[in-house]
Design a protein around this motif. Sequence first.
Motif, PDB file in Angstrom:
ATOM      1  N   ASP A   1      -5.179  12.607  -1.341  1.00  0.00           N
ATOM      2  CA  ASP A   1      -5.055  14.061  -1.162  1.00  0.00           C
ATOM      3  C   ASP A   1      -5.495  14.487   0.234  1.00  0.00           C
ATOM      4  O   ASP A   1      -4.944  15.442   0.798  1.00  0.00           O
ATOM      5  N   ASN A   2      -6.475  13.792   0.796  1.00  0.00           N
ATOM      6  CA  ASN A   2      -6.993  14.175   2.106  1.00  0.00           C
ATOM      7  C   ASN A   2      -6.091  13.734   3.258  1.00  0.00           C
ATOM      8  O   ASN A   2      -6.368  14.068   4.416  1.00  0.00           O
ATOM      9  N   TYR A   3      -5.035  12.986   2.973  1.00  0.00           N
ATOM     10  CA  TYR A   3      -4.028  12.743   4.005  1.00  0.00           C
ATOM     11  C   TYR A   3      -3.212  14.010   4.273  1.00  0.00           C
ATOM     12  O   TYR A   3      -2.726  14.216   5.386  1.00  0.00           O
ATOM     13  N   SER A   4      -3.064  14.850   3.257  1.00  0.00           N
ATOM     14  CA  SER A   4      -2.202  16.032   3.380  1.00  0.00           C
ATOM     15  C   SER A   4      -2.669  17.015   4.450  1.00  0.00           C
ATOM     16  O   SER A   4      -1.845  17.496   5.244  1.00  0.00           O
ATOM     17  N   PRO A   5      -3.970  17.393   4.521  1.00  0.00           N
ATOM     18  CA  PRO A   5      -4.381  18.307   5.601  1.00  0.00           C
ATOM     19  C   PRO A   5      -4.093  17.759   6.986  1.00  0.00           C
ATOM     20  O   PRO A   5      -3.750  18.519   7.898  1.00  0.00           O
ATOM     21  N   VAL A   6      -4.221  16.437   7.154  1.00  0.00           N
ATOM     22  CA  VAL A   6      -3.910  15.815   8.443  1.00  0.00           C
ATOM     23  C   VAL A   6      -2.432  16.015   8.763  1.00  0.00           C
ATOM     24  O   VAL A   6      -2.054  16.425   9.871  1.00  0.00           O
TER      25      VAL A   6
ATOM     26  N   ARG B   1       3.488  10.530  17.696  1.00  0.00           N
ATOM     27  CA  ARG B   1       4.306   9.485  17.078  1.00  0.00           C
ATOM     28  C   ARG B   1       3.493   8.215  16.859  1.00  0.00           C
ATOM     29  O   ARG B   1       3.601   7.555  15.823  1.00  0.00           O
ATOM     30  N   ARG B   2       2.662   7.862  17.820  1.00  0.00           N
ATOM     31  CA  ARG B   2       1.852   6.656  17.689  1.00  0.00           C
ATOM     32  C   ARG B   2       0.813   6.823  16.583  1.00  0.00           C
ATOM     33  O   ARG B   2       0.593   5.898  15.783  1.00  0.00           O
ATOM     34  N   ASP B   3       0.175   7.996  16.513  1.00  0.00           N
ATOM     35  CA  ASP B   3      -0.815   8.222  15.467  1.00  0.00           C
ATOM     36  C   ASP B   3      -0.168   8.214  14.086  1.00  0.00           C
ATOM     37  O   ASP B   3      -0.751   7.709  13.115  1.00  0.00           O
ATOM     38  N   LEU B   4       1.025   8.791  13.974  1.00  0.00           N
ATOM     39  CA  LEU B   4       1.716   8.785  12.691  1.00  0.00           C
ATOM     40  C   LEU B   4       2.088   7.367  12.266  1.00  0.00           C
ATOM     41  O   LEU B   4       2.021   7.024  11.080  1.00  0.00           O
ATOM     42  N   LEU B   5       2.476   6.545  13.241  1.00  0.00           N
ATOM     43  CA  LEU B   5       2.785   5.154  12.913  1.00  0.00           C
ATOM     44  C   LEU B   5       1.529   4.424  12.446  1.00  0.00           C
ATOM     45  O   LEU B   5       1.576   3.655  11.471  1.00  0.00           O
ATOM     46  N   ARG B   6       0.421   4.663  13.121  1.00  0.00           N
ATOM     47  CA  ARG B   6      -0.839   4.036  12.705  1.00  0.00           C
ATOM     48  C   ARG B   6      -1.246   4.507  11.316  1.00  0.00           C
ATOM     49  O   ARG B   6      -1.753   3.718  10.501  1.00  0.00           O
ATOM     50  N   LEU B   7      -1.017   5.799  11.026  1.00  0.00           N
ATOM     51  CA  LEU B   7      -1.348   6.317   9.703  1.00  0.00           C
ATOM     52  C   LEU B   7      -0.471   5.664   8.637  1.00  0.00           C
ATOM     53  O   LEU B   7      -0.959   5.293   7.562  1.00  0.00           O
ATOM     54  N   ARG B   8       0.812   5.506   8.954  1.00  0.00           N
ATOM     55  CA  ARG B   8       1.706   4.868   7.984  1.00  0.00           C
ATOM     56  C   ARG B   8       1.298   3.422   7.733  1.00  0.00           C
ATOM     57  O   ARG B   8       1.309   2.941   6.595  1.00  0.00           O
ATOM     58  N   ASN B   9       0.946   2.723   8.789  1.00  0.00           N
ATOM     59  CA  ASN B   9       0.513   1.335   8.634  1.00  0.00           C
ATOM     60  C   ASN B   9      -0.803   1.249   7.868  1.00  0.00           C
ATOM     61  O   ASN B   9      -1.051   0.259   7.167  1.00  0.00           O
ATOM     62  N   ALA B  10      -1.639   2.289   7.998  1.00  0.00           N
ATOM     63  CA  ALA B  10      -2.934   2.278   7.325  1.00  0.00           C
ATOM     64  C   ALA B  10      -2.806   2.517   5.829  1.00  0.00           C
ATOM     65  O   ALA B  10      -3.547   1.932   5.034  1.00  0.00           O
TER      66      ALA B  10
ATOM     67  N   ALA C   1      -9.702   1.008   0.863  1.00  0.00           N
ATOM     68  CA  ALA C   1      -8.728   2.065   1.170  1.00  0.00           C
ATOM     69  C   ALA C   1      -9.066   2.656   2.527  1.00  0.00           C
ATOM     70  O   ALA C   1     -10.241   2.748   2.903  1.00  0.00           O
ATOM     71  N   ARG C   2      -8.032   3.035   3.273  1.00  0.00           N
ATOM     72  CA  ARG C   2      -8.242   3.665   4.582  1.00  0.00           C
ATOM     73  C   ARG C   2      -8.258   5.178   4.423  1.00  0.00           C
ATOM     74  O   ARG C   2      -7.474   5.752   3.671  1.00  0.00           O
ATOM     75  N   THR C   3      -9.164   5.826   5.132  1.00  0.00           N
ATOM     76  CA  THR C   3      -9.261   7.283   5.148  1.00  0.00           C
ATOM     77  C   THR C   3      -8.864   7.798   6.526  1.00  0.00           C
ATOM     78  O   THR C   3      -8.858   7.049   7.503  1.00  0.00           O
ATOM     79  N   ALA C   4      -8.548   9.078   6.606  1.00  0.00           N
ATOM     80  CA  ALA C   4      -8.093   9.655   7.880  1.00  0.00           C
ATOM     81  C   ALA C   4      -8.553  11.102   7.985  1.00  0.00           C
ATOM     82  O   ALA C   4      -8.582  11.839   6.993  1.00  0.00           O
ATOM     83  N   GLN C   5      -8.919  11.485   9.204  1.00  0.00           N
ATOM     84  CA  GLN C   5      -9.249  12.863   9.527  1.00  0.00           C
ATOM     85  C   GLN C   5      -8.692  13.196  10.902  1.00  0.00           C
ATOM     86  O   GLN C   5      -8.573  12.303  11.761  1.00  0.00           O
ATOM     87  N   LEU C   6      -8.343  14.466  11.105  1.00  0.00           N
ATOM     88  CA  LEU C   6      -7.870  14.915  12.409  1.00  0.00           C
ATOM     89  C   LEU C   6      -9.062  15.433  13.201  1.00  0.00           C
ATOM     90  O   LEU C   6      -9.683  16.434  12.827  1.00  0.00           O
TER      91      LEU C   6
ATOM     92  N   ASN D   1       5.130   9.595  -1.315  1.00  0.00           N
ATOM     93  CA  ASN D   1       5.517  10.898  -0.774  1.00  0.00           C
ATOM     94  C   ASN D   1       4.936  11.119   0.615  1.00  0.00           C
ATOM     95  O   ASN D   1       5.618  11.641   1.515  1.00  0.00           O
ATOM     96  N   ILE D   2       3.679  10.692   0.806  1.00  0.00           N
ATOM     97  CA  ILE D   2       3.048  10.787   2.130  1.00  0.00           C
ATOM     98  C   ILE D   2       3.822   9.947   3.134  1.00  0.00           C
ATOM     99  O   ILE D   2       4.063  10.368   4.283  1.00  0.00           O
ATOM    100  N   GLN D   3       4.231   8.751   2.743  1.00  0.00           N
ATOM    101  CA  GLN D   3       5.005   7.886   3.633  1.00  0.00           C
ATOM    102  C   GLN D   3       6.311   8.553   4.044  1.00  0.00           C
ATOM    103  O   GLN D   3       6.709   8.494   5.217  1.00  0.00           O
ATOM    104  N   GLU D   4       6.996   9.188   3.095  1.00  0.00           N
ATOM    105  CA  GLU D   4       8.252   9.873   3.410  1.00  0.00           C
ATOM    106  C   GLU D   4       8.021  11.026   4.382  1.00  0.00           C
ATOM    107  O   GLU D   4       8.822  11.247   5.307  1.00  0.00           O
ATOM    108  N   ARG D   5       6.938  11.756   4.207  1.00  0.00           N
ATOM    109  CA  ARG D   5       6.633  12.862   5.119  1.00  0.00           C
ATOM    110  C   ARG D   5       6.344  12.337   6.520  1.00  0.00           C
ATOM    111  O   ARG D   5       6.769  12.940   7.517  1.00  0.00           O
ATOM    112  N   ILE D   6       5.633  11.225   6.603  1.00  0.00           N
ATOM    113  CA  ILE D   6       5.346  10.633   7.911  1.00  0.00           C
ATOM    114  C   ILE D   6       6.642  10.204   8.584  1.00  0.00           C
ATOM    115  O   ILE D   6       6.861  10.482   9.776  1.00  0.00           O
TER     116      ILE D   6
END
Length: 338
Positions: A165-170, A202-211, A99-104, A247-252
């Motif tokens: 859940d930790n995608y949400s704060p980002v 926009r680029r970071d959001l696309l990378r997050l969606r792909n991740a 699984a991929r994780t993400a932080q800002l 839901n995260i994908q829709e928000r992105i």
Amino acid sequence: MNVPSLPTSPSEPVSAEGVVAAGAYVDGRRVANIAISEASSWRGKPGHVVWIGLHEPDMALLSAVQKQFDLHELAIEDANHAHQRPKIEQYGEALFIVARTAQLIEGRIAFGETHIFVGEGYLVSVRHGASTSYTPVRERCESCPRALARGEDYILYAILDFIVDNYSPVLESIHDEVEGIEDDVLSKPLSKAQIERLYMLRRDLLRLRNAIGPLVEVCRRLEHDELAMVRQAMQPLFRDVTDHVRNIQERIDSMREVLAFAFEASLLVGQAQETAVSKKLASWLAIIAIPTALAGIYGMNFKHMPELEWEYGYYMLLGLMLTACTTLYLRFRSVGWL
């Protein structure tokens, strides 16, 4: 893929080898903190579950874990090279999940990975790069022994749910910034720095969606496939994780559309302001052209020119200039050019 190495949380002690925690559980309660070399013997005891957390382990530590649980070599190789897409693979009776994780971090989304080995009586998580410590997951599970007593598939659900859940704060941080850009865009054109920031978002959001996109398929398999390590009673929980990921994908997607609109709106506002300036310049040039033309004609110093000897010619020419300029000014003002 961007997997930077980050310091661990102060609340998360990590040994020199990369072991965050290693414990044996019975009926949802920790009965012992164990060494890696003891993991196999604890796992073999009836009703015991071994839960091990690693943070950026070296190959020596991964090899030691492999020997304790007889993990597949390909899975160990993937866990050692943190550049994998989210996936789920089955090796005999064991599962290997990525699984991929993400932080800002400093305004940019940094990505990490979590590799999870799940088998009969054990779960091993391996974290790489940008990721929140899983200590809160362990503490939450240990605070509810009845839930933790469900076994290793419940621990797997708890970790995946925590990752999602930790995608949400980002997204919340980016959403606040997107709203600020959206408020500014209609009042004035975006600056160069703002446009560059908009493009990076926009680029970071696309990378997050792909991740996170492939994580839907991972959760779908955990929810529907007849996997040896996932009991039927746990499948609704993985369905909840699947819904959360979607839901995260829709928000992105929604935020990327807002950013695209902000960029287009900024261009339109800029073009409108340029058009308004052009109209003003054209209006003043037209007004100035009349006295310039008349003064130029009567300034050619020819001896024989109409009205050149007329006593009131000078005053008549000034009046004609003033009348023409005033008429043009009022006309341009009425149509909004001035």
